[in-house]
Design an enzyme around this catalytic site. Structure first.
Site, short mmCIF file in Angstrom:
data_model
loop_
_atom_site.label_atom_id
_atom_site.label_comp_id
_atom_site.label_asym_id
_atom_site.label_seq_id
_atom_site.Cartn_x
_atom_site.Cartn_y
_atom_site.Cartn_z
N LYS A 116 -12.95 40.18 29.63
CA LYS A 116 -12.07 41.34 29.79
C LYS A 116 -11.85 42.16 28.53
O LYS A 116 -11.91 43.39 28.57
CB LYS A 116 -10.71 40.88 30.32
N GLU A 199 -1.24 43.10 28.84
CA GLU A 199 -1.33 44.52 29.23
C GLU A 199 0.02 45.00 29.71
O GLU A 199 0.80 44.21 30.25
CB GLU A 199 -2.32 44.69 30.42
N ARG A 291 -22.11 43.33 40.66
CA ARG A 291 -22.77 42.80 41.86
C ARG A 291 -22.72 43.83 42.98
O ARG A 291 -22.03 44.85 42.88
CB ARG A 291 -22.02 41.55 42.33
C1 MV4 Z 1 -2.93 44.76 36.99
C2 MV4 Z 1 -1.90 45.24 37.82
C3 MV4 Z 1 -0.91 46.00 37.25
N1 MV4 Z 1 -0.93 46.25 35.92
N2 MV4 Z 1 -2.89 45.04 35.68
C4 MV4 Z 1 -5.07 42.00 40.22
C5 MV4 Z 1 -6.47 41.49 40.23
C6 MV4 Z 1 -7.02 41.71 38.87
N3 MV4 Z 1 -8.39 42.09 38.91
C7 MV4 Z 1 -6.16 42.77 38.30
N4 MV4 Z 1 -5.00 42.88 39.12
C8 MV4 Z 1 -3.96 43.67 38.76
N5 MV4 Z 1 -3.93 44.03 37.45
C9 MV4 Z 1 -1.91 45.77 35.17
N6 MV4 Z 1 -1.88 46.02 33.86
C10 MV4 Z 1 -1.95 44.92 39.17
C11 MV4 Z 1 -2.96 44.13 39.65
C12 MV4 Z 1 -2.90 43.82 41.04
C13 MV4 Z 1 -3.85 44.26 41.93
C14 MV4 Z 1 -4.94 44.99 41.49
C15 MV4 Z 1 -5.88 45.42 42.36
C16 MV4 Z 1 -5.74 45.12 43.70
C17 MV4 Z 1 -4.68 44.38 44.15
C18 MV4 Z 1 -3.73 43.94 43.28
C19 MV4 Z 1 -2.66 43.20 43.76
C20 MV4 Z 1 -1.73 42.77 42.87
C21 MV4 Z 1 -1.84 43.06 41.51
#
Ligand code: MV4
Length: 499
Positions: A116, A199, A291
């Site tokens: 990341k 973050e 992918r």
């Molecule tokens: C976040 C976020 C809010 N703020 N990062 C969830 C999966 C991972 N790939 C990253 N995710 C998130 N990162 C910051 N700084 C909220 C999520 C997140 C989310 C992101 C995409 C799709 C669904 C989600 C469900 C909950 C939280």
């Protein structure tokens, strides 16, 4: 073009890839575990070989065994599908060492995007916006004070993470130390690496991703966006293209950022650049999936481009035959992922024999399925059995067709998530396009059972799944894509269910 392609996967995606090969007139080799002997992908392929017992760790993830089948069948390319070995840089490298083309990006690009903070830095260097955050910090006290400087809420993330593991939201200063410890420990056991960073936490973001295609000659285009905000426990359940949240101006800016991201990674093949978009329409790079994704059909439906076939052509060294100007947005597409789960019982997996099956069809309907009548859905794998997609000239028509197709779908013998999708398709906020990543939790689409016997069943299946997952998610191998049930997470997250 290739002489013969091995599909290192199972289920609907293996069938999808075999279809692409058939159109390209390339013979296919399937692999299967003992649990999949009678599965659809085995029937569709020209040849099929058993690679081991049911657990993935002893079959679909055994690199030596797969390469052995490839060599004995005269295979010159392997497509990994999604999940399993798709984002394992070691596998991509070993294919190359065996003179077999890995139908995907380079091992280097997979590795870089799998880390990341390395990915974030690469994006920052080319001016792609990332969520404000820190670099990796080894000392817990130093990391905690960086978090405080950023102001709460913040999110602690594992550098090796993805799909919600090793992540912790922190809303108050007094929680930060414990959250760092917990995130490190989860990251260590899941990925074998306890490196974390912090973050700024974005509230109720939308999850919007851009499909990209890049050839091995440096040409990169994007195929517009997909809206993937409807998720349950970090698993997408409904996707659509395009997104209601973007206007032409923002679409062009984000599309350009996605192309810049792929170029910065010297990327080739199909890939996806994920962004979070906040209420003020600021967008931030989140991660890049190296992918073919589960939800690629919705992009195929609005662009008319066969992404799976393009992947094979790119891997064979062909130049992209399409330019950015050729990519035209046409209509609206939706995908409902149909799982063998009981939506009326906390989405408990529902393996078993499919007694009756009638798949929907008619105008604007596409069902990418991995099952057939008489098939027994095994308990060992992800319970997604099909992806029901609809196309319409407008979002409204696409939704009307989805409702019609869900109504036509008959599956007897197992429980499925079709009733859940029918409720979402009638939800006012969904119909208004008013969605974000917390939509399902907020809208309480399904009533949850409080029956103690049901709760006991949930707990038992959760425990079984947990053990099964632990045994197959070996350190250093990418886990299955997050399409499966995360029933085991209920144990930790929903204390109400295990009291
Ligand atoms: C976040 C976020 C809010 N703020 N990062 C969830 C999966 C991972 N790939 C990253 N995710 C998130 N990162 C910051 N700084 C909220 C999520 C997140 C989310 C992101 C995409 C799709 C669904 C989600 C469900 C909950 C939280």
């Amino acid at each position: 073009m290739f002489k013969k392609v091995l599909i290192a996967n199972r289920g609907e995606i293996a069938v999808r890839l075999i279809r692409a090969c058939r159109e390209l007139e390339i013979p296919t080799v399937a692999i299967y575990s003992e649990a999949d002997r009678n599965s659809l992908h085995v029937r569709c392929a020209d040849e099929a070989y058993c690679v081991g017992p049911p657990p993935s760790a002893q079959s679909y993830l055994v690199i030596d065994k797969i390469l052995e089948v490839a060599e004995k069948t005269g295979t010159d390319a392997i497509h990994p599908g999604y999940g399993f070995l798709a984002e394992n840089p070691e596998f991509a490298k070993l294919c190359k060492d065996h003179n077999i083309t890995f139908v995907g990006p380079s091992a280097e690009a997979i590795e870089m995007m799998g880390h990341k903070t390395v990915a974030r830095k690469t994006m920052q260097n080319v001016g792609v916006p990332v969520v404000p955050g820190t670099e990796t910090v080894d000392d817990d006290d130093v990391l905690a004070s960086r978090a405080k400087e950023m102001s709460f809420p913040v999110m602690i993330k594992a550098v090796a993470g993805g799909g919600g593991k090793g992540m912790r939201i922190v809303r108050e200063e007094k929680e930060i130390k414990e959250a760092i410890r917990a995130a490190r420990s989860e990251a260590k056991s899941s990925f074998g690496d306890d490196t974390v960073y912090v973050e700024k936490y974005l509230e109720e973001p939308r999850h919007i991703e851009f499909q990209i295609l890049a050839d091995r000659h440096g040409n990169v285009i994007h195929l517009l966006e997909r809206e993937c905000s409807i998720q349950r426990r970090h698993q997408k359940v409904i996707e659509e293209a395009p997104s209601m949240a973007l206007d032409d101006d923002l679409r062009e800016k984000m599309g350009k950022a996605a192309v810049d991201a792929a170029k910065a990674a010297r990327y080739w093949s199909a890939g996806t650049v994920e962004f979070l978009v906040d209420r003020e329409k600021n967008y931030y790079f989140l991660e890049m999936n190296t992918r073919l994704q589960v939800e690629h059909p919705v992009t195929e439906m609005i662009t008319g481009i066969d992404i799976a076939k393009e992947m094979f052509k790119i891997a064979a060294g062909e130049k992209l035959s399409i330019s950015q100007e050729d990519v035209k947005m046409n209509g609206w597409a939706m995908e409902c992922r149909i799982y063998a789960e009981d939506p009326f019982n906390n989405f408990l997996p529902s393996p078993g024999k499919i007694l009756t099956l009638r798949e929907p069809s008619g105008p604007g309907v596409r069902d990418d399925s991995g099952v057939f009548a008489g098939y027994e859905v095994p308990l060992h794998y992800d319970p997604m059995i099909s992806k029901l997609c609809t196309w319409g000239g407008t979002r409204t028509e696409s939704i009307q067709r989805m409702k019609r197709a869900l109504g036509e779908y008959v599956i007897k013998g197992i429980k499925t998530t079709i009733p859940f999708h029918q409720r979402v398709m009638n939800n006012e906020k969904f119909l208004a396009g008013n969605i974000h990543t917390g939509f399902i939790e907020d809208e309480c689409i399904m009533e949850t059972s409080d029956d103690s016997e049901d709760l006991m069943n949930v707990a038992l299946v959760a425990a079984a799944l947990h053990l099964q997952r632990k045994s197959r998610e070996g350190v250093g191998t990418a886990g299955p894509e997050k399409t499966g049930t995360d029933a085991w997470k209920m144990m930790g997250r929903r204390s109400r269910w295990v009291t």
